[in-house]
Design a protein around this motif. Structure first.
Motif, PDB file in Angstrom:
ATOM      1  N   GLU A  12     -47.867  35.776  27.053  1.00  0.00           N
ATOM      2  CA  GLU A  12     -46.717  35.131  27.688  1.00  0.00           C
ATOM      3  C   GLU A  12     -46.212  35.955  28.871  1.00  0.00           C
ATOM      4  O   GLU A  12     -45.913  35.405  29.936  1.00  0.00           O
ATOM      5  CB  GLU A  12     -45.595  34.930  26.659  1.00  0.00           C
ATOM      6  N   LEU A  13     -46.132  37.262  28.709  1.00  0.00           N
ATOM      7  CA  LEU A  13     -45.707  38.125  29.812  1.00  0.00           C
ATOM      8  C   LEU A  13     -46.679  38.025  30.983  1.00  0.00           C
ATOM      9  O   LEU A  13     -46.269  38.009  32.148  1.00  0.00           O
ATOM     10  CB  LEU A  13     -45.609  39.576  29.340  1.00  0.00           C
ATOM     11  N   GLU A  14     -47.966  37.921  30.673  1.00  0.00           N
ATOM     12  CA  GLU A  14     -48.959  37.779  31.739  1.00  0.00           C
ATOM     13  C   GLU A  14     -48.779  36.459  32.482  1.00  0.00           C
ATOM     14  O   GLU A  14     -48.929  36.395  33.706  1.00  0.00           O
ATOM     15  CB  GLU A  14     -50.364  37.860  31.155  1.00  0.00           C
ATOM     16  N   SER A  15     -48.425  35.404  31.759  1.00  0.00           N
ATOM     17  CA  SER A  15     -48.260  34.092  32.406  1.00  0.00           C
ATOM     18  C   SER A  15     -47.108  34.093  33.398  1.00  0.00           C
ATOM     19  O   SER A  15     -47.078  33.282  34.321  1.00  0.00           O
ATOM     20  CB  SER A  15     -48.049  33.009  31.346  1.00  0.00           C
ATOM     21  N   TYR A  16     -46.140  34.992  33.213  1.00  0.00           N
ATOM     22  CA  TYR A  16     -45.019  35.118  34.148  1.00  0.00           C
ATOM     23  C   TYR A  16     -45.236  36.270  35.143  1.00  0.00           C
ATOM     24  O   TYR A  16     -44.303  36.650  35.859  1.00  0.00           O
ATOM     25  CB  TYR A  16     -43.712  35.345  33.388  1.00  0.00           C
TER      26      TYR A  16
ATOM     27  N   LEU B 137     -47.389  40.085  18.853  1.00  0.00           N
ATOM     28  CA  LEU B 137     -47.399  40.956  20.026  1.00  0.00           C
ATOM     29  C   LEU B 137     -48.476  40.549  21.019  1.00  0.00           C
ATOM     30  O   LEU B 137     -48.267  40.610  22.226  1.00  0.00           O
ATOM     31  CB  LEU B 137     -47.578  42.415  19.613  1.00  0.00           C
ATOM     32  N   PHE B 138     -49.632  40.127  20.552  1.00  0.00           N
ATOM     33  CA  PHE B 138     -50.668  39.671  21.462  1.00  0.00           C
ATOM     34  C   PHE B 138     -50.291  38.337  22.106  1.00  0.00           C
ATOM     35  O   PHE B 138     -50.587  38.094  23.277  1.00  0.00           O
ATOM     36  CB  PHE B 138     -52.015  39.572  20.738  1.00  0.00           C
ATOM     37  N   VAL B 139     -49.633  37.477  21.346  1.00  0.00           N
ATOM     38  CA  VAL B 139     -49.121  36.225  21.912  1.00  0.00           C
ATOM     39  C   VAL B 139     -48.051  36.539  22.955  1.00  0.00           C
ATOM     40  O   VAL B 139     -48.002  35.937  24.033  1.00  0.00           O
ATOM     41  CB  VAL B 139     -48.556  35.316  20.800  1.00  0.00           C
ATOM     42  N   ALA B 140     -47.187  37.500  22.627  1.00  0.00           N
ATOM     43  CA  ALA B 140     -46.126  37.907  23.563  1.00  0.00           C
ATOM     44  C   ALA B 140     -46.724  38.488  24.838  1.00  0.00           C
ATOM     45  O   ALA B 140     -46.229  38.225  25.942  1.00  0.00           O
ATOM     46  CB  ALA B 140     -45.204  38.925  22.894  1.00  0.00           C
ATOM     47  N   LEU B 141     -47.804  39.262  24.709  1.00  0.00           N
ATOM     48  CA  LEU B 141     -48.454  39.830  25.887  1.00  0.00           C
ATOM     49  C   LEU B 141     -48.991  38.724  26.792  1.00  0.00           C
ATOM     50  O   LEU B 141     -48.837  38.774  28.024  1.00  0.00           O
ATOM     51  CB  LEU B 141     -49.594  40.758  25.464  1.00  0.00           C
TER      52      LEU B 141
ATOM     53  N   SER C 295     -39.724  33.962  25.428  1.00  0.00           N
ATOM     54  CA  SER C 295     -39.387  33.868  24.010  1.00  0.00           C
ATOM     55  C   SER C 295     -38.848  35.208  23.539  1.00  0.00           C
ATOM     56  O   SER C 295     -39.007  36.238  24.204  1.00  0.00           O
ATOM     57  CB  SER C 295     -40.633  33.499  23.206  1.00  0.00           C
ATOM     58  N   ALA C 296     -38.225  35.231  22.367  1.00  0.00           N
ATOM     59  CA  ALA C 296     -37.650  36.471  21.837  1.00  0.00           C
ATOM     60  C   ALA C 296     -38.697  37.577  21.650  1.00  0.00           C
ATOM     61  O   ALA C 296     -38.455  38.728  22.037  1.00  0.00           O
ATOM     62  CB  ALA C 296     -36.915  36.186  20.526  1.00  0.00           C
ATOM     63  N   PRO C 297     -39.901  37.279  21.070  1.00  0.00           N
ATOM     64  CA  PRO C 297     -40.897  38.355  20.933  1.00  0.00           C
ATOM     65  C   PRO C 297     -41.354  38.913  22.278  1.00  0.00           C
ATOM     66  O   PRO C 297     -41.580  40.117  22.404  1.00  0.00           O
ATOM     67  CB  PRO C 297     -42.057  37.670  20.200  1.00  0.00           C
TER      68      PRO C 297
ATOM     69  N   ARG D 256     -39.590  39.023  25.083  1.00  0.00           N
ATOM     70  CA  ARG D 256     -38.489  39.847  25.613  1.00  0.00           C
ATOM     71  C   ARG D 256     -38.483  41.216  24.950  1.00  0.00           C
ATOM     72  O   ARG D 256     -38.337  42.246  25.608  1.00  0.00           O
ATOM     73  CB  ARG D 256     -37.143  39.162  25.358  1.00  0.00           C
ATOM     74  N   GLN D 257     -38.620  41.210  23.617  1.00  0.00           N
ATOM     75  CA  GLN D 257     -38.587  42.478  22.883  1.00  0.00           C
ATOM     76  C   GLN D 257     -39.740  43.379  23.316  1.00  0.00           C
ATOM     77  O   GLN D 257     -39.560  44.595  23.496  1.00  0.00           O
ATOM     78  CB  GLN D 257     -38.668  42.228  21.381  1.00  0.00           C
ATOM     79  N   LEU D 258     -40.925  42.792  23.513  1.00  0.00           N
ATOM     80  CA  LEU D 258     -42.076  43.591  23.930  1.00  0.00           C
ATOM     81  C   LEU D 258     -41.841  44.180  25.318  1.00  0.00           C
ATOM     82  O   LEU D 258     -42.085  45.367  25.545  1.00  0.00           O
ATOM     83  CB  LEU D 258     -43.340  42.724  23.931  1.00  0.00           C
ATOM     84  N   LEU D 259     -41.345  43.376  26.260  1.00  0.00           N
ATOM     85  CA  LEU D 259     -41.094  43.872  27.615  1.00  0.00           C
ATOM     86  C   LEU D 259     -40.037  44.977  27.605  1.00  0.00           C
ATOM     87  O   LEU D 259     -40.167  45.985  28.308  1.00  0.00           O
ATOM     88  CB  LEU D 259     -40.646  42.730  28.521  1.00  0.00           C
ATOM     89  N   GLN D 260     -38.999  44.803  26.793  1.00  0.00           N
ATOM     90  CA  GLN D 260     -37.937  45.815  26.719  1.00  0.00           C
ATOM     91  C   GLN D 260     -38.458  47.124  26.135  1.00  0.00           C
ATOM     92  O   GLN D 260     -37.969  48.202  26.471  1.00  0.00           O
ATOM     93  CB  GLN D 260     -36.769  45.269  25.890  1.00  0.00           C
ATOM     94  N   ARG D 261     -39.459  47.034  25.292  1.00  0.00           N
ATOM     95  CA  ARG D 261     -40.066  48.255  24.738  1.00  0.00           C
ATOM     96  C   ARG D 261     -41.023  48.886  25.744  1.00  0.00           C
ATOM     97  O   ARG D 261     -41.029  50.101  25.938  1.00  0.00           O
ATOM     98  CB  ARG D 261     -40.819  47.895  23.458  1.00  0.00           C
ATOM     99  N   LEU D 262     -41.810  48.040  26.434  1.00  0.00           N
ATOM    100  CA  LEU D 262     -42.774  48.540  27.414  1.00  0.00           C
ATOM    101  C   LEU D 262     -42.092  49.189  28.606  1.00  0.00           C
ATOM    102  O   LEU D 262     -42.702  50.008  29.304  1.00  0.00           O
ATOM    103  CB  LEU D 262     -43.662  47.393  27.901  1.00  0.00           C
TER     104      LEU D 262
END
Length: 210
Positions: free
Chosen positions: A116-120, A110-114, A74-76, A78-84
């Motif tokens: 999601e990143l963990e699920s991938y 951001l916590f929802v985005a995290l 999702s967009a949030p 992606r944005q979080l990963l690009q910042r991290l």
């Protein structure tokens, strides 16, 4: 050469896919570990994208695997990963996600985005304390995909750490907050310096802390 093998494994962060790809590349091109490392440091894009289905047990290269996962975010997220990607591979305190920056998603997102990143499998979360980490190769490929964005996500990361690095560095009561942020502040400042972006406040706080 066990010494060079150890250096190679450490350079690739012991990531199974990256080690598999390196082994296949070395086999096909009849390289030494030392020769591969030289190519890794000077032709990173070429090596990350290289793939040979005859020699590898994985269906994709590191770069293509990253892109496949990134395209589904999702967009949030992606944005979080690009910042991290501009932070250190060291553990990142989850409290950083509570720090807002201008024009970004809110803290709940951001916590929802995290998650999601963990699920991938793009981040790994600690079971011992509220922290997470991004593998150095995931960060590397993510940074390389940001070319042409005029350092937008680097600026975001710099603002983020600047806002988070609060408190008096010379007061021991601030250390529990600031110590986990030290490697990330140092790393984002290193990238900012290369990009000729300055952050006097963060540099000053980091200097006082050290």
């Amino acid at each position: 050469d066990h010494t060079q093998a150890g250096i190679l494994a450490d350079t690739l962060g012991n990531l199974a896919l990256a080690l598999e790809q390196a082994g296949a590349y070395i086999c096909q091109h009849r390289l030494t570990f030392e020769s591969y490392l030289r190519q890794w440091h000077h032709q990173r894009d070429k090596i990350l994208a290289w793939y040979d289905e005859r020699l590898m047990q994985y269906p994709r290269s590191v770069a293509v695997t990253w892109q496949t996962s990134f395209d589904q975010l999702s967009a949030p997220a992606r944005q979080l990963l690009q910042r991290l990607a501009w932070l250190s591979p060291a553990p990142i305190p989850e409290s950083l996600l509570e720090v807002p920056i201008a024009d970004s998603e809110n803290a709940t997102d951001l916590f929802v985005a995290l998650a999601e990143l963990e699920s991938y499998s793009l981040v790994s979360r600690s079971s011992d304390n509220p922290s997470f980490a991004v593998h150095r190769l995931v960060q590397e490929v993510t940074r390389r995909q940001q070319d042409g964005l005029e350092n937008a996500h680097l600026n975001e990361a710099l603002q983020w750490l600047n806002t988070a690095f609060t408190g008096d560095p010379q007061d021991v009561r601030s250390w529990s907050i600031l110590n986990p942020l030290l490697p990330h502040a140092q790393t984002v400042l290193m990238y900012a310096n290369t990009a000729k972006i300055t952050s006097t406040a963060l540099l000053n706080q980091l200097g006082l802390m050290y």
